[in-house]
Design an enzyme around this catalytic site. Sequence first.
Site, PDB file in Angstrom:
ATOM      1  N   ALA A  52       0.858  -1.177   0.000  1.00 52.62           N
ATOM      2  CA  ALA A  52       0.000   0.000   0.000  1.00 52.62           C
ATOM      3  C   ALA A  52       0.895   1.228   0.000  1.00 52.62           C
ATOM      4  O   ALA A  52       2.040   1.176   0.483  1.00 52.62           O
ATOM      5  CB  ALA A  52      -0.876   0.003   1.242  1.00 52.62           C
TER       6      ALA A  52
ATOM      7  N   GLY B  80       0.496  -5.082   0.671  1.00 53.68           N
ATOM      8  CA  GLY B  80      -0.640  -5.111  -0.257  1.00 53.68           C
ATOM      9  C   GLY B  80      -0.270  -5.716  -1.609  1.00 53.68           C
ATOM     10  O   GLY B  80      -1.139  -6.230  -2.314  1.00 53.68           O
TER      11      GLY B  80
HETATM   12  N1  DAK Z   1       4.592   3.174  -0.592  1.00 53.35           N
HETATM   13  C1  DAK Z   1       5.001   4.349  -1.111  1.00 53.35           C
HETATM   14  N2  DAK Z   1       6.211   4.526  -1.675  1.00 53.35           N
HETATM   15  C2  DAK Z   1       7.044   3.475  -1.698  1.00 53.35           C
HETATM   16  C3  DAK Z   1       6.675   2.213  -1.168  1.00 53.35           C
HETATM   17  C4  DAK Z   1       5.382   2.082  -0.602  1.00 53.35           C
HETATM   18  N3  DAK Z   1       4.909   0.926  -0.097  1.00 53.35           N
HETATM   19  N4  DAK Z   1       7.739   1.376  -1.318  1.00 53.35           N
HETATM   20  C5  DAK Z   1       8.691   2.092  -1.937  1.00 53.35           C
HETATM   21  N5  DAK Z   1       8.282   3.344  -2.164  1.00 53.35           N
HETATM   22  C6  DAK Z   1       9.016   4.448  -2.787  1.00 53.35           C
HETATM   23  C7  DAK Z   1      10.120   4.970  -1.870  1.00 53.35           C
HETATM   24  O1  DAK Z   1       9.595   5.858  -0.937  1.00 53.35           O
HETATM   25  C8  DAK Z   1      11.049   5.627  -2.867  1.00 53.35           C
HETATM   26  O2  DAK Z   1      10.488   6.894  -3.228  1.00 53.35           O
HETATM   27  P1  DAK Z   1      11.462   8.196  -3.401  1.00 53.35           P
HETATM   28  O3  DAK Z   1      12.148   8.335  -2.099  1.00 53.35           O
HETATM   29  O4  DAK Z   1      12.380   7.807  -4.537  1.00 53.35           O
HETATM   30  O5  DAK Z   1      10.482   9.276  -3.740  1.00 53.35           O
HETATM   31  C9  DAK Z   1      10.940   4.708  -4.079  1.00 53.35           C
HETATM   32  O6  DAK Z   1       9.727   3.969  -3.938  1.00 53.35           O
HETATM   33  C10 DAK Z   1      12.064   3.704  -4.142  1.00 53.35           C
HETATM   34  O7  DAK Z   1      12.142   3.043  -2.891  1.00 53.35           O
HETATM   35  P2  DAK Z   1      13.495   2.871  -2.074  1.00 53.35           P
HETATM   36  O8  DAK Z   1      14.399   4.027  -2.309  1.00 53.35           O
HETATM   37  O9  DAK Z   1      13.127   2.562  -0.681  1.00 53.35           O
HETATM   38  O10 DAK Z   1      14.125   1.590  -2.802  1.00 53.35           O
HETATM   39  P3  DAK Z   1      15.037   0.452  -2.185  1.00 53.35           P
HETATM   40  O11 DAK Z   1      15.449  -0.403  -3.343  1.00 53.35           O
HETATM   41  O12 DAK Z   1      16.097   1.035  -1.300  1.00 53.35           O
HETATM   42  O13 DAK Z   1      14.053  -0.393  -1.223  1.00 53.35           O
HETATM   43  C11 DAK Z   1      12.007  -1.537  -0.655  1.00 53.35           C
HETATM   44  C12 DAK Z   1      12.987  -1.097  -1.774  1.00 53.35           C
HETATM   45  C13 DAK Z   1      10.787  -2.153  -1.363  1.00 53.35           C
HETATM   46  C14 DAK Z   1      12.693  -2.625   0.202  1.00 53.35           C
HETATM   47  C15 DAK Z   1      11.636  -0.334   0.228  1.00 53.35           C
HETATM   48  O14 DAK Z   1      11.175   0.705  -0.632  1.00 53.35           O
HETATM   49  C16 DAK Z   1      10.541  -0.664   1.205  1.00 53.35           C
HETATM   50  O15 DAK Z   1      10.794  -1.253   2.255  1.00 53.35           O
HETATM   51  N6  DAK Z   1       9.300  -0.252   0.865  1.00 53.35           N
HETATM   52  C17 DAK Z   1       8.171  -0.417   1.772  1.00 53.35           C
HETATM   53  C18 DAK Z   1       7.721  -1.874   1.801  1.00 53.35           C
HETATM   54  C19 DAK Z   1       6.562  -2.082   2.763  1.00 53.35           C
HETATM   55  O16 DAK Z   1       6.696  -1.843   3.969  1.00 53.35           O
HETATM   56  N7  DAK Z   1       5.455  -2.496   2.249  1.00 53.35           N
HETATM   57  C20 DAK Z   1       4.213  -2.733   3.031  1.00 53.35           C
HETATM   58  C21 DAK Z   1       3.444  -1.433   2.995  1.00 53.35           C
HETATM   59  S1  DAK Z   1       2.071  -1.484   4.123  1.00 53.35           S
HETATM   60  C22 DAK Z   1      -5.345  -1.506   4.824  1.00 53.35           C
HETATM   61  C23 DAK Z   1      -5.152  -2.789   4.390  1.00 53.35           C
HETATM   62  C24 DAK Z   1      -3.907  -3.156   3.874  1.00 53.35           C
HETATM   63  C25 DAK Z   1      -2.873  -2.242   3.857  1.00 53.35           C
HETATM   64  C26 DAK Z   1      -3.097  -0.969   4.275  1.00 53.35           C
HETATM   65  C27 DAK Z   1      -4.345  -0.588   4.774  1.00 53.35           C
HETATM   66  N8  DAK Z   1      -6.610  -1.144   5.413  1.00 53.35           N
HETATM   67  C28 DAK Z   1      -7.567  -2.210   5.701  1.00 53.35           C
HETATM   68  C29 DAK Z   1      -6.906   0.209   5.651  1.00 53.35           C
HETATM   69  C30 DAK Z   1      -1.575  -2.654   3.370  1.00 53.35           C
HETATM   70  C31 DAK Z   1      -0.473  -2.099   3.897  1.00 53.35           C
HETATM   71  C32 DAK Z   1       0.836  -2.237   3.271  1.00 53.35           C
HETATM   72  O17 DAK Z   1       1.024  -2.807   2.205  1.00 53.35           O
END
Ligand code: DAK
Length: 260
Positions: free
Chosen positions: A66, A111
Amino acid sequence: MSYQNILLQIQDAIATVTINREKAMNALNPDVLREIKDVFTNLTGNQEIRAVIVTGAGEKAFVAGADIAAMSQMTPQDAQEFGKLGHAAMDAVDQCAKPVIAAVNGFCLGGGLELALACDFIYASEKAKLGLPEVNLGLFPGWGGTQRLARLIGKGRAKEMIFSARILGVQEAYEFGIVNKVCKPEELLSSVRAVAAEIGKKGPVAVALAKRVIHEGSDLSLLQGLVKERESFPKCFETEDLKEGLAAFLEKRPAQFKGK
Ligand code: DAK
């Protein structure tokens, strides 16, 4: 609806839906979820389509979850809407009458893994990384991850992944049964297209009925599931495709199914 965040390509009766926000690792914001819901609702009724592929733009990510930046601005009411929208999008994928295959080309997190789990099965690149790391952020998987992952790999492994936020390499994801096939990155899409094309040659009504019965049965006891199977089976005998499939076998020629 015209799409700003996804690409839809249709070739040889196979639709490819590409989540297209490469700069944000294809993260899912409300607009992307609305587009996913819309495109799958349309594809389900499209008689020309035999299979659907879902993938992410670029080389790094399928979908990294997400959109964290979008979530940081949300009120509890916004989050409730975001939750509903996510469920509606994943349900549209899950309930699509076509076979849907995820081509996981990189990070498949949160997500993103929930989206892949809503597909019928997953092929993944050797570079893919899969996990549900939501608890790192203080939330938990809320778009079907707690339910679909536990049903697929069992409660113990799902709990370990969700509680620890551990991200799996593709080999471990394969051993867990999350990924059906591991592919070289440059061969991922061709492998997925090949299996989609193979499925596309089969009787479309039979494939759609099999998908529905598997889905319905997975929430029921074996006996109740067998009742569903028995109830749905005669529907094949109402189709021209069944006559064609049987005739083609007897005439020693490939069947030409029409999906009716
Ligand atoms: N959201 C927004 N931007 C993201 C992102 C994300 N999930 N993942 C990466 N980006 C963006 C980064 O912010 C960065 O943007 P800039 O700084 O260049 O503007 C760009 O993509 C490149 O990312 P990195 O610089 O971090 O790249 P790396 O290769 O160093 O790292 C990474 C890649 C995938 C390991 C890292 O970006 C990372 O850890 N990303 C987050 C992964 C994560 O935590 N995903 C889970 C998200 S929470 C809900 C139900 C479900 C959900 C929500 C609500 N409700 C019922 C309300 C679900 C929640 C989720 O999925």
